[in-house]
Design a protein around this motif. Sequence first.
Motif, PDB file in Angstrom:
ATOM      1  N   TRP A  18     -47.620  -3.177 -29.585  1.00 50.55           N
ATOM      2  CA  TRP A  18     -46.483  -2.745 -30.407  1.00 50.55           C
ATOM      3  C   TRP A  18     -45.174  -2.789 -29.630  1.00 50.55           C
ATOM      4  O   TRP A  18     -44.113  -2.996 -30.207  1.00 50.55           O
ATOM      5  CB  TRP A  18     -46.686  -1.308 -30.876  1.00 50.55           C
ATOM      6  N   GLY A  64     -42.440 -11.276 -29.642  1.00 51.13           N
ATOM      7  CA  GLY A  64     -42.337 -11.154 -31.100  1.00 51.13           C
ATOM      8  C   GLY A  64     -43.512 -11.843 -31.779  1.00 51.13           C
ATOM      9  O   GLY A  64     -44.120 -11.296 -32.705  1.00 51.13           O
ATOM     10  N   VAL A  79     -45.129  -7.660 -30.882  1.00 53.32           N
ATOM     11  CA  VAL A  79     -44.267  -6.590 -30.376  1.00 53.32           C
ATOM     12  C   VAL A  79     -43.147  -6.311 -31.382  1.00 53.32           C
ATOM     13  O   VAL A  79     -42.517  -7.234 -31.899  1.00 53.32           O
ATOM     14  CB  VAL A  79     -43.673  -6.961 -28.991  1.00 53.32           C
ATOM     15  N   VAL A  80     -42.905  -5.026 -31.652  1.00 49.85           N
ATOM     16  CA  VAL A  80     -41.947  -4.593 -32.672  1.00 49.85           C
ATOM     17  C   VAL A  80     -40.766  -3.857 -32.036  1.00 49.85           C
ATOM     18  O   VAL A  80     -39.640  -3.895 -32.532  1.00 49.85           O
ATOM     19  CB  VAL A  80     -42.687  -3.671 -33.672  1.00 49.85           C
ATOM     20  N   HIS A  81     -41.040  -3.171 -30.922  1.00 48.28           N
ATOM     21  CA  HIS A  81     -40.073  -2.300 -30.257  1.00 48.28           C
ATOM     22  C   HIS A  81     -39.873  -2.774 -28.835  1.00 48.28           C
ATOM     23  O   HIS A  81     -40.850  -3.062 -28.156  1.00 48.28           O
ATOM     24  CB  HIS A  81     -40.718  -0.923 -30.090  1.00 48.28           C
ATOM     25  N   HIS A 141     -37.839  -1.421 -25.125  1.00 51.08           N
ATOM     26  CA  HIS A 141     -36.895  -0.632 -24.354  1.00 51.08           C
ATOM     27  C   HIS A 141     -36.323  -1.550 -23.293  1.00 51.08           C
ATOM     28  O   HIS A 141     -37.075  -2.103 -22.491  1.00 51.08           O
ATOM     29  CB  HIS A 141     -37.588   0.560 -23.685  1.00 51.08           C
ATOM     30  N   GLY A 152     -37.049 -10.626 -33.822  1.00 54.50           N
ATOM     31  CA  GLY A 152     -37.446  -9.564 -34.759  1.00 54.50           C
ATOM     32  C   GLY A 152     -37.786  -8.259 -34.070  1.00 54.50           C
ATOM     33  O   GLY A 152     -38.439  -7.399 -34.641  1.00 54.50           O
ATOM     34  N   TYR A 171     -36.891  -4.650 -32.290  1.00 55.61           N
ATOM     35  CA  TYR A 171     -35.929  -3.546 -32.351  1.00 55.61           C
ATOM     36  C   TYR A 171     -35.582  -3.115 -30.925  1.00 55.61           C
ATOM     37  O   TYR A 171     -36.465  -2.806 -30.128  1.00 55.61           O
ATOM     38  CB  TYR A 171     -36.623  -2.414 -33.096  1.00 55.61           C
ATOM     39  N   GLN A 204     -33.805  -0.869 -27.868  1.00 53.88           N
ATOM     40  CA  GLN A 204     -33.307   0.435 -27.460  1.00 53.88           C
ATOM     41  C   GLN A 204     -32.910   0.339 -25.992  1.00 53.88           C
ATOM     42  O   GLN A 204     -33.705  -0.100 -25.166  1.00 53.88           O
ATOM     43  CB  GLN A 204     -34.409   1.480 -27.639  1.00 53.88           C
TER      44      GLN A 204
END
Lengths: 89, 374
Positions: free
Chosen positions: B14, B57, B61-63, B65, B88, B90, B92
């Motif tokens: 993830w 992606g 993997v979605v997130h 850091h 795609g 996200y 942080q």
Amino acid sequence: MTAPEREWCPALPPALTLRHDTVRGTDLLVLPERVVVLKGHAGTVLGLCDGTRTVRGIVDALAERFPDAPVATDVPLFLDRLHREGWLR
Amino acid sequence: MTDASRPERPAPPWALLAELTHACPLHCPYCSNPLELARRSSELSTGEWADVLRQAGELGVVHTHLSGGEPLLRPDLADIVAAAEAAGIYTQLVTSGTALDEARLAALTAAGLRSVQLSVQHADARANDRIAGRPSSFAAKEQAAALVRRAGLPLGLNIVLHRDNLDAVGALIELGVAWGADRIELANTQFYGWGLLNRAALLPTRDQVTRAHEAVEDWRTRLAGQVELIWVVPDYFDGVAKPCMGGWGAVSLTVAPDGTVLPCPAAAALPDLAAPNVRDRSLAWIWERSPAFNRFRGTDWMTGPCRGCPRREEDFGGCRCQAYALTGDPARTDPACAFSPDHDLVRRLSEAGPAEPPPPYTYRRPGAAPVAPA
Ligand code: SF4
Ligand code: SF4
């Protein structure tokens, strides 16, 4: 239907992303530090929350696509729940 | 490989922790980077990071850091954010807040940055700067927080707790509220790498931990619905092993500045891991097939009390790096667990009380730590 519900045009806050996950074959709601796997038609409903449609508009659009589903009762409750979570505004 | 408990193909990851550089203007004595910091000349290029993120992606993997060290020291950070966004993923940003200005943040936001996490060492400016090993770093953080809020991005504060700041936990939470944080993560120091090196200076008393935990629970009630408070358990004191990264090779992967891929940032310290590198192998091979990612996957590798324990699917036997750091064997039950035959190692330390006076910190700097010969 109460007045604020008629006027409210649900939208995702900017920090939230709705996306389809082709690897897992599911819709996801992605937030800081969290990923929510959306079940059933939740992703379809959220996809209509673009800030231009009222709750009524969303219900009508869904009723057209899913004529046999109880959208008029279930969808406003679902949107309200997400609003309380802070996932819709 | 046919193995009943280990599926042919592991579930996709993830999350990806991208350690973009180990360079950092701060010198926190509990840093989670390895003792042997990657040199700047060994860092992956912009193009290599873009390729890693594209592969990530595709792998699921979605997130991500974007972390370090200090990721803002990479002049190409906005390009890396854009590459994640294109894949795609996200994004942080995890930053110490030094070197963030309005133009830089605007460029990052335009590239698709979604949220910022800011580290804070103490609620008192002088204490903050002393722990961070850098003057004026508190002022820079305060300014960074204001910039993030003004840009409308969600703000998280990351605070590592230890002997030197546990008594200020209430003040730290108040600071987070004043700075407009949506989320405050209070993580008790994990003792491996730099944390282990500085354990005598960082290890708190049981009283400190108890009082701090009570204060956090009190604040949690007061701030319900406004600010999310996360308390990461002090495993030395709780007798409970923490779930290692949600399971070894189960949820997330870490890519180090030089392209080494690890199941967790601390795993660089494990012997004979043969950590794979994105310069040699595809990310899919690394995740699915590499011996390093399969070494502690599932529950087959477990020894001793973990093997038959009902909690083994919840905490995965605890932390492999801690088992290795304390017992010399990474496959043993984490000594933090009260069922571990080695639990005495941890209990003795947590009961002995801290050293008086506290020894000075060994600040995190390249070459500051003794590194075992290769
Ligand atoms: S024995 Fe192992 S699986 Fe059981 S609680 Fe302890 S660390 Fe977890
Ligand atoms: S064992 Fe797990 S949690 Fe512990 S440091 Fe290593 S990988 Fe991280």
